[in-house]
Design a protein around this motif. Structure first.
Motif, short mmCIF file in Angstrom:
data_model
loop_
_atom_site.label_atom_id
_atom_site.label_comp_id
_atom_site.label_asym_id
_atom_site.label_seq_id
_atom_site.Cartn_x
_atom_site.Cartn_y
_atom_site.Cartn_z
N ILE A 259 35.84 100.52 47.72
CA ILE A 259 36.47 100.85 46.44
C ILE A 259 35.82 100.09 45.30
CG2 ILE A 259 38.63 100.70 45.13
CD1 ILE A 259 40.12 101.12 47.79
N THR A 260 35.46 98.84 45.56
CA THR A 260 34.83 98.02 44.52
C THR A 260 33.50 98.61 44.07
OG1 THR A 260 35.88 96.04 45.46
CG2 THR A 260 34.01 95.69 43.99
N ALA A 261 32.82 99.30 44.99
CA ALA A 261 31.51 99.88 44.67
C ALA A 261 31.60 101.14 43.82
CB ALA A 261 30.76 100.19 45.97
N ILE A 262 32.80 101.67 43.61
CA ILE A 262 32.97 102.86 42.79
C ILE A 262 32.84 102.48 41.32
CG2 ILE A 262 34.54 104.73 42.13
CD1 ILE A 262 35.84 104.49 44.87
N GLY A 263 31.97 103.14 40.58
CA GLY A 263 31.77 102.85 39.17
C GLY A 263 32.94 103.31 38.32
N GLU A 264 33.14 102.64 37.19
CA GLU A 264 34.26 102.97 36.30
C GLU A 264 34.17 104.39 35.76
OE1 GLU A 264 37.23 101.72 35.12
OE2 GLU A 264 36.96 100.47 36.88
N ASP A 265 32.95 104.92 35.64
CA ASP A 265 32.81 106.27 35.11
C ASP A 265 33.10 107.35 36.15
OD1 ASP A 265 30.65 105.69 36.70
OD2 ASP A 265 29.15 106.56 35.35
N ALA A 266 33.37 106.95 37.38
CA ALA A 266 33.63 107.92 38.45
C ALA A 266 35.11 108.31 38.54
CB ALA A 266 33.17 107.35 39.79
N TRP A 267 35.97 107.57 37.82
CA TRP A 267 37.41 107.82 37.93
C TRP A 267 37.84 108.98 37.04
CZ3 TRP A 267 40.05 105.41 41.68
CH2 TRP A 267 39.49 104.26 42.23
#
Length: 462
Positions: A259-267
């Motif tokens: 989850i930490t590896a998910i970029g903020e722009d992916a949400w």
């Protein structure tokens, strides 16, 4: 509304042998017979050597227990509801509750498994006879969950304290539904109260998937479960059966790293039309964000179980960040995360919504506890296991009756079907070797009852 006469002018007398409370038992039991439950029990359940012949005539006794459950019985003593008024004229071979209790206590675990086999075959017949699973040629959802049923007294075999800290017995159920129908129970299993939620889940799902295929499911099958059932065994069973899976995962170290590896722009922000209940925070939420990434699960198991699939994540803002455990980082202090491991081919938002619909199984638990599973009535573990299986049969039969009655009753709660269709009062009249049930005028559910009555081969007098 007021009483129209004074108390001194109103009398009561239990003196009419031609009245009965649950007239809807007639079409329901007729449907049960058409779907061969007596023959299936007779062919599968063979109880020999029981004391005083208590295991004899298993078919007739099992049918009577199911009929009692249809009328609302939730204990062995309640089965006496089948011996009032005109019911003995409509149904033959009705036994006393004490006889039925002895019958249930004559079950061994092997006999319970035999009864489960009969129940699975009956459910398949019910689906074939009534079209109980519309849309099964497109997509079906198979849901598994478990619940601790609280029990009382020191004589309950297998009772113990599990994760709920409540003393009880722990049972699993598997249901099947389509977007067009309400859930039907396809598998049950009773375990000791201290059993882990996921214990034995893989084998139970395997039995359920076989049954679902026999019920006519020719389309996509999706198995849904919460994090207690996230295991390599469950996923392996799904893949070998040609089913897809959608399993919630616990917030473990490896999941947090993904989850930490998910970029903020992916949400992607979403707003739920209907609020979603967050059990951990104990509140309704209507705003969330979702994202997805790839995740390889079960790397600690044999290599053949390693599997890379989609990890869908929903996050909601925390209202009380101070309660976050130390060492989880700023990301987890700001949001609560709910992860789903799935091989679904649906889009992100639809796949996440589809998994949330797994919560419909809670309605099945509520229906069971509002009827036959109000209690696990025996001190003997295997008797309670047989009771659970018969309760599932009664639940499915009630569902089928509602399906035949009307569009509304096809998705109504089983308690509603029981109140409006099964427990319809009537007076029995006999003439020229025919029986006529005289039902109340202006009964609000006359049309639905008439549909159920005629669908099971009976005729109406006009």
């Amino acid at each position: 509304m007021i009483v129209s006469h004074t108390a001194s002018a109103v009398f009561a007398s239990f003196d009419d042998p031609n009245l009965l409370a649950p007239a809807g038992l007639v079409p329901a039991v007729r449907l049960l017979e058409r779907c061969d439950l007596p023959a299936l029990v007779r062919a599968n359940v063979r109880i020999t050597g029981s004391a005083h012949g208590s295991g004899a005539h298993a078919d007739a006794k099992a049918v009577q227990v199911v009929a009692g459950m249809l009328a609302g019985a939730d204990s062995i003593d309640d089965l006496d509801v089948l011996r009032h008024g005109a019911l003995p004229k409509l149904f033959g071979g009705v036994r006393a509750p004490s006889t039925l209790g002895s019958f249930l206590r004559s079950f061994s675990w092997g006999h319970v498994r035999q009864l489960e086999s009969a129940a699975r075959a009956f459910t398949c017949n019910l689906a074939a006879q009534t079209g109980l699973l519309p849309g099964a040629d497109q997509v079906v959802f198979v849901d598994i969950d478990s619940k601790v049923k609280q029990v009382y007294g020191t004589a309950k075999q297998g009772a113990g304290h599990g994760y709920t800290k409540v003393r009880g017995l722990h049972f699993q159920i598997v249901t099947v539904k389509t977007p067009l129908c309400a859930p039907v129970i396809v598998a049950t299993r009773l375990r000791k109260g201290a059993a882990n939620s996921g214990k034995g889940a893989a084998s139970l799902i395997a039995e359920a998937l076989t049954t679902v295929r026999r019920m006519g499911a020719r389309g996509l099958i999706v198995v849904r479960a919460d994090s207690a059932f996230f295991s390599h065994k469950v996923v392996d069973v799904c893949r070998r059966a040609g089913a897809r899976f959608s399993l919630a995962t616990a917030n473990r170290k490896e999941i947090r790293a993904a989850i930490t590896a998910i970029g903020e722009d992916a949400w992607t922000a979403i707003k739920y039309p209907n609020a979603v209940w967050d059990e951990t925070q104990g509140q309704w939420i209507s705003d969330a964000e979702v994202a997805e990434t790839q995740y390889t699960a079960f790397t600690g198991k044999a290599k053949k179980y390693h599997l890379t699939a989609r990890l869908l994540v929903r996050r909601v803002k925390r209202l009380n960040p101070a309660h976050v455990a130390a060492g989880q980082g700023e990301l987890f202090a700001t949001h609560r995360h709910h992860a789903i491991f799935t091989d679904s081919t649906l889009g992100l938002l639809q796949a996440e919504q589809t998994h949330r619909d797994h919560a419909v199984i809670e309605q099945v638990f509520a229906d069971l506890e509002d009827s036959a599973l109000g209690h696990l009535p025996s001190g003997k573990f295997t008797a309670n296991a047989a009771w659970l299986t018969l309760a599932a049969i009664a639940h499915n039969l009630t569902r089928a009756a509602g399906h035949l009655a009307s569009t509304f009753h096809a998705k109504a709660r089983t308690g509603t079907i029981r109140r409006q269709l099964i427990n319809t009062p009537a007076r029995l009249a006999t003439s020229a070797r025919t029986l006529t049930l005289h039902l109340p005028t202006r009964w609000p559910w006359t049309e639905a009852f008439s549909s159920l009555w005629t669908a099971t081969g009976h005729r109406l007098r006009t």
